[in-house]
Design a protein around this motif. Structure first.
Motif, PDB file in Angstrom:
ATOM      1  N   TRP A 109      44.653  42.475  29.870  1.00 10.92           N
ATOM      2  CA  TRP A 109      45.224  41.660  30.936  1.00 10.92           C
ATOM      3  C   TRP A 109      45.897  42.543  31.981  1.00 10.92           C
ATOM      4  N   GLY A 110      45.869  42.089  33.214  1.00 10.13           N
ATOM      5  CA  GLY A 110      46.688  42.680  34.248  1.00 10.13           C
ATOM      6  C   GLY A 110      48.055  42.028  34.260  1.00 10.13           C
ATOM      7  N   ARG A 111      48.900  42.491  35.187  1.00  8.31           N
ATOM      8  CA  ARG A 111      50.267  41.966  35.258  1.00  8.31           C
ATOM      9  C   ARG A 111      50.390  40.740  36.155  1.00  8.31           C
ATOM     10  N   GLY A 112      49.400  40.476  36.937  1.00  9.35           N
ATOM     11  CA  GLY A 112      49.412  39.268  37.741  1.00  9.35           C
ATOM     12  C   GLY A 112      49.857  39.484  39.177  1.00  9.35           C
ATOM     13  N   THR A 113      49.466  38.541  40.026  1.00  9.77           N
ATOM     14  CA  THR A 113      49.887  38.516  41.419  1.00  9.77           C
ATOM     15  C   THR A 113      50.209  37.070  41.800  1.00  9.77           C
ATOM     16  N   GLN A 114      51.304  36.873  42.482  1.00  8.44           N
ATOM     17  CA  GLN A 114      51.770  35.529  42.801  1.00  8.44           C
ATOM     18  C   GLN A 114      51.038  34.971  44.015  1.00  8.44           C
ATOM     19  N   VAL A 115      50.560  33.758  43.875  1.00 10.27           N
ATOM     20  CA  VAL A 115      49.979  33.014  44.992  1.00 10.27           C
ATOM     21  C   VAL A 115      50.808  31.751  45.188  1.00 10.27           C
ATOM     22  N   THR A 116      51.303  31.564  46.397  1.00  7.86           N
ATOM     23  CA  THR A 116      52.101  30.389  46.712  1.00  7.86           C
ATOM     24  C   THR A 116      51.475  29.667  47.890  1.00  7.86           C
ATOM     25  N   VAL A 117      51.138  28.411  47.682  1.00  7.23           N
ATOM     26  CA  VAL A 117      50.537  27.588  48.733  1.00  7.23           C
ATOM     27  C   VAL A 117      51.576  26.547  49.154  1.00  7.23           C
ATOM     28  N   SER A 118      52.090  26.722  50.353  1.00  3.25           N
ATOM     29  CA  SER A 118      53.175  25.856  50.813  1.00  3.25           C
ATOM     30  C   SER A 118      53.254  25.890  52.327  1.00  3.25           C
ATOM     31  N   TYR A 148      42.511  34.167  35.565  1.00  3.79           N
ATOM     32  CA  TYR A 148      43.300  33.084  34.987  1.00  3.79           C
ATOM     33  C   TYR A 148      44.496  32.850  35.903  1.00  3.79           C
ATOM     34  N   ARG A 149      45.177  31.734  35.704  1.00  8.69           N
ATOM     35  CA  ARG A 149      46.408  31.496  36.438  1.00  8.69           C
ATOM     36  C   ARG A 149      47.406  30.768  35.548  1.00  8.69           C
ATOM     37  N   GLN A 150      48.670  30.925  35.888  1.00  7.35           N
ATOM     38  CA  GLN A 150      49.713  30.321  35.078  1.00  7.35           C
ATOM     39  C   GLN A 150      50.887  29.898  35.939  1.00  7.35           C
ATOM     40  N   VAL A 151      51.332  28.679  35.669  1.00 10.21           N
ATOM     41  CA  VAL A 151      52.520  28.114  36.300  1.00 10.21           C
ATOM     42  C   VAL A 151      53.638  28.138  35.266  1.00 10.21           C
ATOM     43  N   PRO A 152      54.872  28.442  35.665  1.00  9.61           N
ATOM     44  CA  PRO A 152      55.973  28.474  34.691  1.00  9.61           C
ATOM     45  C   PRO A 152      56.046  27.197  33.869  1.00  9.61           C
ATOM     46  N   GLY A 153      56.164  27.363  32.553  1.00 10.79           N
ATOM     47  CA  GLY A 153      56.270  26.221  31.664  1.00 10.79           C
ATOM     48  C   GLY A 153      54.943  25.648  31.206  1.00 10.79           C
ATOM     49  N   LYS A 154      53.839  26.201  31.732  1.00 11.65           N
ATOM     50  CA  LYS A 154      52.512  25.718  31.339  1.00 11.65           C
ATOM     51  C   LYS A 154      51.695  26.849  30.739  1.00 11.65           C
ATOM     52  N   ALA A 195      50.458  29.620  41.652  1.00 14.05           N
ATOM     53  CA  ALA A 195      50.544  30.165  40.292  1.00 14.05           C
ATOM     54  C   ALA A 195      50.571  31.684  40.364  1.00 14.05           C
ATOM     55  N   VAL A 196      50.819  32.297  39.226  1.00  2.76           N
ATOM     56  CA  VAL A 196      50.569  33.728  39.083  1.00  2.76           C
ATOM     57  C   VAL A 196      49.128  33.870  38.601  1.00  2.76           C
ATOM     58  N   TYR A 197      48.357  34.667  39.300  1.00  2.00           N
ATOM     59  CA  TYR A 197      46.947  34.866  38.978  1.00  2.00           C
ATOM     60  C   TYR A 197      46.785  36.184  38.232  1.00  2.00           C
ATOM     61  N   TYR A 198      46.105  36.100  37.079  1.00  2.00           N
ATOM     62  CA  TYR A 198      45.914  37.249  36.209  1.00  2.00           C
ATOM     63  C   TYR A 198      44.430  37.587  36.100  1.00  2.00           C
ATOM     64  N   CYS A 199      44.170  38.863  35.984  1.00  2.91           N
ATOM     65  CA  CYS A 199      42.827  39.373  35.762  1.00  2.91           C
ATOM     66  C   CYS A 199      42.678  39.708  34.273  1.00  2.91           C
ATOM     67  N   LYS A 200      41.498  39.479  33.739  1.00  2.00           N
ATOM     68  CA  LYS A 200      41.218  39.781  32.321  1.00  2.00           C
ATOM     69  C   LYS A 200      39.878  40.490  32.216  1.00  2.00           C
ATOM     70  N   LEU A 201      39.838  41.523  31.403  1.00  2.00           N
ATOM     71  CA  LEU A 201      38.609  42.300  31.179  1.00  2.00           C
ATOM     72  C   LEU A 201      38.255  42.262  29.702  1.00  2.00           C
ATOM     73  N   TYR A 202      36.971  42.014  29.404  1.00  2.00           N
ATOM     74  CA  TYR A 202      36.467  42.026  28.036  1.00  2.00           C
ATOM     75  C   TYR A 202      35.545  43.241  27.891  1.00  2.00           C
ATOM     76  N   ASP A 203      35.905  44.128  26.942  1.00  2.00           N
ATOM     77  CA  ASP A 203      34.948  45.185  26.637  1.00  2.00           C
ATOM     78  C   ASP A 203      34.380  44.937  25.243  1.00  2.00           C
ATOM     79  N   ASN A 204      33.803  45.967  24.612  1.00  2.00           N
ATOM     80  CA  ASN A 204      33.125  45.759  23.338  1.00  2.00           C
ATOM     81  C   ASN A 204      34.076  45.452  22.181  1.00  2.00           C
ATOM     82  N   SER A 205      35.357  45.772  22.347  1.00  2.00           N
ATOM     83  CA  SER A 205      36.258  45.634  21.209  1.00  2.00           C
ATOM     84  C   SER A 205      37.411  44.664  21.425  1.00  2.00           C
TER      85      SER A 205
END
Length: 115
Positions: free
Chosen positions: A105-114, A37-43, A91-101
């Motif tokens: 979420w991870g804490r995220g890593t920043q990606v900046t394209v500029s 997943y990814r997230q931009v501040p305010g979104k 954005a900050v990119y987050y990893c998510k894992l789904y197990d049986n229950s």
């Protein structure tokens, strides 16, 4: 307890590439799927891509053809290869894992394209 640690983020010029990693550890009963997943501040957090237990992959339209999700089952690690990066991929990119229950979420890593 399950831990997810993302890495590989950074600053890259438009058109460039990056590869993100997410390593899972801890008491994981069964991995049903993992996702980026990814997230931009305010979104809201936005789904990017998923890889299912079967190995099947699914992508958001915004990244289809540019991003590739993959995995190393033995290492309990997923990757996100990002090509042809655009400023709007910043954005900050987050990893998510789904197990049986539940999902984790991870804490995220920043990606900046500029330039």
């Amino acid at each position: 307890q399950v831990q997810l640690v993302e890495s590989g983020g950074g600053l890259v010029q438009p058109g460039g590439s990056l590869r993100l990693s997410c390593a899972a550890s801890g008491s994981i009963s069964s991995i049903n799927a993992m996702a980026w997943y990814r997230q931009v501040p305010g979104k809201e957090r936005e789904w990017v891509a998923s890889i299912l237990n079967s190995g099947s992959t699914v992508y958001a339209d915004s990244v289809k053809g540019r991003f590739t999700i993959s995995r190393d089952v033995a290492k309990k690690t997923i990757y996100l290869r990002m090509n042809k990066l655009k400023p709007e991929d910043t954005a900050v990119y987050y990893c998510k894992l789904y197990d049986n229950s539940r999902a984790y979420w991870g804490r995220g890593t920043q990606v900046t394209v500029s330039s």
